[in-house]
Every structure is written in C-alpha cells, then in structure tokens.
Write an enzyme that holds these catalytic residues in place. Structure first.
Site, PDB file in Angstrom:
ATOM      1  N   ASP B  92       0.631  -0.927   0.244  1.00  0.00           N
ATOM      2  CA  ASP B  92       0.039  -0.108  -0.074  1.00  0.00           C
ATOM      3  C   ASP B  92       0.959   1.271  -0.062  1.00  0.00           C
ATOM      4  O   ASP B  92       1.737   0.966  -0.044  1.00  0.00           O
ATOM      5  CB  ASP B  92      -0.692  -0.047   0.827  1.00  0.00           C
ATOM      6  CG  ASP B  92       0.079   0.177   2.544  1.00  0.00           C
ATOM      7  OD1 ASP B  92       0.704  -0.534   2.216  1.00  0.00           O
ATOM      8  OD2 ASP B  92      -0.557  -0.305   3.677  1.00  0.00           O
ATOM      9  N   ASP B 271      -7.655  -6.917   0.656  1.00  0.00           N
ATOM     10  CA  ASP B 271      -7.205  -7.001   1.871  1.00  0.00           C
ATOM     11  C   ASP B 271      -7.169  -6.452   3.165  1.00  0.00           C
ATOM     12  O   ASP B 271      -8.507  -6.429   2.576  1.00  0.00           O
ATOM     13  CB  ASP B 271      -5.118  -6.380   1.521  1.00  0.00           C
ATOM     14  CG  ASP B 271      -5.684  -4.694   1.925  1.00  0.00           C
ATOM     15  OD1 ASP B 271      -6.390  -4.101   0.976  1.00  0.00           O
ATOM     16  OD2 ASP B 271      -5.243  -4.848   3.119  1.00  0.00           O
ATOM     17  N   CYS B 311      -6.891 -26.685   6.064  1.00  0.00           N
ATOM     18  CA  CYS B 311      -5.491 -25.984   6.646  1.00  0.00           C
ATOM     19  C   CYS B 311      -5.278 -27.426   7.622  1.00  0.00           C
ATOM     20  O   CYS B 311      -6.194 -27.577   8.466  1.00  0.00           O
ATOM     21  CB  CYS B 311      -5.475 -25.103   7.469  1.00  0.00           C
ATOM     22  SG  CYS B 311      -3.778 -25.140   6.975  1.00  0.00           S
TER      23      CYS B 311
END
Lengths: 376, 376
Positions: B92, B271, B311
């Site tokens: 950013d 994000d 996961c």
C-alpha cells in the site's frame, strides 16, 4: 519400560542409553523441550516432531492443573491426545512452580498449600494428589512432589527440607503403587534428590531416594542461583550414588555448556526453558557461539540465521530479517528463534551421543564448550 | 504484466481473471493476506505457501519504511528476498497508516507530514518518494499515495480531498513513468478512487483515475465505519466506471460476507487484517459460521477445529485445545487461528472462482452468506 546403557565414554562418566516409554524409545543423553501449558511456545506439534526432532517433551503439572484443568485433560483422554503429540511426555510435580509463581504458599507435612497466580484461588498439592493429577495427564514419566529448596538456604533448613521431601516421596511411591494408569499404557514415577548445595545432604538424599526402586531418578533444586562449579560438584556427588542402570535427570538445567558438563558427570536427561524463553528474547545458541539478535551489527547482515543449523529456519531466513522481527516484536521472530534454539539443543545431544559412541566425548566436549561459549 | 478476464458470471458482475506479475500469476478474485512489517503475523513463509496457499501477500509501506527501513530492504535486494517470499507482493502507499497510526500528521499539497508511532521522528510521504520507496521495496504492485478520507467527512471536505488525491496521482504517475525498477523485474502502479460516501464524488474520482492508463485500479476509503449498504453502493457506482479489462482492488475489505458481496459487484482483489487480527483474538471464520473460541461452550469440545477446513491445523487440533491456548494467551493459539482463518479466506476465494466458472456465483453466494453469517 526399561533403560539400557548402550555405551560408556572412555574418559568421562558420560553414557549412551535407551529409555523405553509407552510412547516411544528415547536415546539418551536427551534434552526435553518445555511445553509448559500443553504447548512448546511458538512451535507447532508437527514442527516439534519433524523440524526440532524432539524425542520427548515436558509439561508443567502446576500450569496444566490450573489451566485447562485436570478434568478437561481427562475428558480428552490425556495430554497426548489433548495436544495431539504422539511422543513421550514427562510432567514435573508442580513443586517448583508453587514456589516460583504462586502468590501465596505454605508448606505443611500434608502438602503444599498455594494460591493460583491466575485467579488467586487456593489449592493444595499433596504427594498423593500429584500422582493422581499426573495419572490424569497421562505423562509417560511422572515426578514425585518435592520441596525445591530455595537458594541460598542454610544447612538446618536444607536438612529439614530433605526430610519433608523424603516423607513425601514415601507417600507418593505408595500411592503410585496403589493406583493404575487411566489410559491403558504404563507410566513411570521418578523420585527427586534435594539437599541444596550441601554435599553430605545431597549424598544422604541420593541414598534415601535410591532405596526406592524406580524407573529413573532426578536431581532437583540446582541451577537456582548457585555458582556453576557448585552445581557440577553436587551433580558429581549424586550421580556416584544413584543406580547406574537407571536414567538420571537433572531438572531445569541449563545452558548448552551446562548440559555437556553434566553429561560428562553421568546425567542422561535435561529440561530447561532457556532455548525457548531466551529465543523469544532474541538470544540464539549456535555451534559457533551465542548471538544476541538485538545487536545493531546484525541489522544488515543478510547471511543465514545459522548456515550450519539443522532446522529449516536456519537457512530460510537471514540474521537481518530475524533481527527486524525481534526488534518489531513480531510473533514470527519468536517462532524462528525458538525453532532454531530447540533444534540446536537437540543437535547438541545427538552429537554428544555420537561422540560417546566414539569414546571421544571428553575431548569433543572441551572443544565444543570453547566454541559455543563465544559471543558472536 | 497483463490481466485477462476468463469468465463472467451469468447473474452478477462477478468475473474470473488472471493477473500476471513478475513473481507469478494470480487467479482472481483473490484475497491477499496482510504482512504488515514483512511478516504475516504468526505464519512461516512456507506455511503461507503450502498451507494457506496464498497467491499474493500485502506489505505496508508505512511500517516497512519505519522498520527495518528502506535502506535495509534495498540492501537485501528487495522485500521478496528480505523475507524470503517468492510469490507476488503488493504494497500500500502508507496513506492509510499515516492517518490511523501516526501521532501527528499534516497534509500539504506537497505531501503528508507525520511523526512515527514508534519513536516520534518526523517524516514526509510525497507522491514521488512513495514511488521511490515502493521501487526499493520491490513490490510487484505499488499503490499511489492518496488521502484516505475519514468517515464521516462532509461533502465539501470529501470533494477537496479527491482533488488532492488526484493531483498526487498525476505526480505519482509521472514519477512512476520516469523511474525504473531496481531489481530487474517490472512493477505495476495502481491509482486509488476516493470520494467518501458520496456517489457523485466516487464516480468523478473513478472517471479521473481511469483517465490514467494503469495495470489496475483500487478503491480506497471504504470499510472505515460507513454502513455496509453504503459501501456496496459506492463499490457498484465505481466498478461500473473503472476499466473492465483491468483488475479492481477493494482496499482493506473485509469480512467473508463483504468479499462475496463485492465480488458480485465486480471486485477482483482484497486485503484485510481481519482473518489475522481477529484470529489472534480467538475469532474463527468457517463455512458453517463464526466461532468465538473464548466461549465456554468449547471448553470440552474435543471435535476438530474445523472438520471441513483445508489447513492441517483444522484437523490436527481440537476446539477445546485451541480454546485453552487462546485463553492462556499462548502463541500457538495465534498461530493456529491465523492459519485457519487465512486458509478459509483463500478457500472461499477459490470456491468463488469455481462458482463463477460454473455461472452459478449468485445462487451460491446467497446460500454461502447464510451459512457463514451464523454464530456457532
């Protein structure tokens, strides 16, 4: 459950052994990473197994008893299943934490009264309930409740203290014999030598606890502030007395140098928070010396964390990156440093075993101590 | 550097695309885990790659500029090499952090003056030096310096603010064109739409920034406190104007529901700190709903963290164990929750892409939102 001495070193009292437990066979000398509250801080269980290659870990009865509590662990089917660690686990008896952490504690012949460091609630550990708690935790190796004599203690206090520890041991052994494992596998129960820094008390304590047949024997109350030379002297005096055909566990010790010196004096097992706690603070142990990661000199050193290290973190990350993480208090910094230090401790033990097998431990130890004592 | 729209959904504005960067091709829609200071908190880089399966991560220019500093990153050969992450990175522009973190800040036509939240030192970000800094970081995707208009802002302020953002953009584009990458690979530069919650300002800003040819376009200044409906309205108004053949990035957003609703409105990239930060606080997102791990109900729930999770942590650890870690503030709790949440976000994006490919995104989205909005 058995212990076999495989080899003895030629010039020192170091020896290689195999300790069979219900969850696996442990080569000795060995270091046990400390998993205080059912977790080795900042390390996944698969990393413990595959990267650190830990053979056995330690849990703290005091912490587990307070949180999550014995009932939760019992319902889980024991600590192995609760934390999903399939290897061996040793639990301490909680005595040390009662003295170092709890806000209030009072010793009585019956046991140790204390208040929780978390919520102030009052509890009592007795030689008997400490067996029951460790039965519920399901530790492969359980420890007897003892008084960890503070340093310094005067002779009279230390003598009285070992009397209490020995009385507690007799009660604990009796309760251990009268109770059964909860989860279908055998558990061991280790007595603990105390006696502060007084050789005759240490020897008396060693003789007393050796009179109880046990799968292994521990030495407690050292590395609590006394000079290192005194610690080695006490270890020497005690290991001469403890049964040669049983593993000897030096509790809460220590630096890599301490480990090598104690192995030379016949110690087989160790635990210590140093690799984990110091790691989180940015202190790394390597075979070339110690690294304080906070030092400005690493700021732009882009070489590997430890080019000779055995763990993936050693070559994945640079010193400059790790320093940045430590300085920024990033969790990954704690993760990397912990994995490195534990892997180093486990590597050091493996190498010690190799050198004992070669009959070369004494020479190797002196050279290794020179190397690892340096500050990089 | 290119972006290809592969498929368009039948009933929504959702689309599948491929964004080619110097460090890999990114399937869109995509979520970018936030790696604030050169680390996605509590996650190893190999876990990001193999377990989270992140396609691109985000770094914060403000944080990296202050610590470790641009010079260290430049000497390392860029952020990829500094942190050893081989995939794409977006940074950013620091504008948001200047307003949310720094103790003092002052906007001038020249740039944003601010004092560091770490040591109070004074710095200035300009449209030009923000390009230089991101050149040195080596981000695959660089962002223009903008003013992230606070919420609420009155209309007059918001109008003045986009004028400043647009002037800064023109200067930044010019400097971007006049400078070269430092490490031998191409970098992209994304302009940012602002305009607070005023549809006409958002549209004017979208038209203005679209007049600059760029590899992609971002929408900033949303999810800063305005009602969700307003956010969706602004996104809709803007995506209709931004070039259809370029990726659209909605900055700092958001919840899993926000992501799905924004995808339906034509957004390609996201994000947010939510999966990482909320994870560390014990909040888990799953396809069956949200879990507050601190809730007493999980104390003795020994079922897997997420039986349907992708996961390893989801089936390695139990809810009761994770709750214990979170309540005990153990680092491993943060590690597990973070890995779970990021993996869930990445799974959700993958599934969204699958459903777009099937032309079924609209129906699937409504059902999925019903499921993931529940509280377990």
């Amino acid at each position: 459950m058995s212990f076999t001495v495989l080899q003895k070193d030629t010039t020192t009292r170091a020896r290689n052994g195999l300790l069979v437990t219900a969850h696996g066979t442990i080569p000795t000398p060995i270091f046990m990473p400390v998993g205080t509250a059912g977790t080795v801080k900042a390390v996944h269980q698969r990393e413990l197994k595959d990267d650190v290659r830990a053979h056995i870990i330690l849990g703290n009865t005091y912490h587990l008893y307070l949180r999550p509590g014995v009932e939760v662990i019992r319902q889980a089917g024991g600590l192995h299943r609760f934390m999903n660690w399939e290897g061996p686990i040793l639990t301490d008896s909680g005595g040390y934490q009662v003295f170092s952490l709890s806000e209030m504690r009072k010793l009585t012949p019956e046991g140790a009264l204390f208040s929780s460091h978390i919520d102030g609630s009052r509890h009592m550990f007795t030689p008997e309930n400490i067996v029951d708690i460790q039965r519920a935790i399901g530790a492969d190796i359980m420890m007897a409740l003892d008084e960890c004599t503070p340093y310094p203690s005067d002779y009279a206090y230390a003598r009285k203290s070992i009397d209490l520890t020995h009385q507690w041991l007799a009660r604990g052994m009796k309760h251990f014999a009268a109770t059964e494992p909860l989860y279908g596998y055998d558990q061991m129960y280790f007595p603990i030598v105390q006696g502060s820094v007084y050789k005759d008390l240490r020897q008396a304590s060693a003789r007393e606890i050796s009179s109880h047949p046990a799968a292994g024997y521990a030495i407690g109350g050292l590395s609590v502030g006394e000079p290192e030379g005194v610690m080695y002297e006490m270890v020497e005096a005690v290991t001469e007395i403890l049964p040669a055909d049983r593993p000897r566990y030096l509790m809460g010790v220590g630096t890599p140098v301490n480990l090598l010196e104690a192995i030379a004096r016949g110690i087989d097992m160790f635990d210590c928070v140093m690799p984990t706690r110091n790691g989180r603070n940015g202190m790394l142990f390597t075979r070339r010396g110690m690294i304080n990661m906070r030092n400005l000199k690493w700021k732009d050193d882009f070489s590997a964390v430890d080019p000779e290290g055995t763990c993936f973190v050693d070559t994945t990350y640079s010193k400059a990156y790790l320093r940045h993480l430590i300085m920024s208090k990033e969790i990954l910094g704690a993760q990397i440093a912990t994995l490195h230090n534990l892997s180093f401790y486990l590597w050091l033990m493996e190498e010690a075993r190799n050198q004992i097998a070669l009959g070369n431990f004494g020479t190797w130890k002196d050279e290794m101590i020179r190397q690892i004592s340096r500050k990089l």
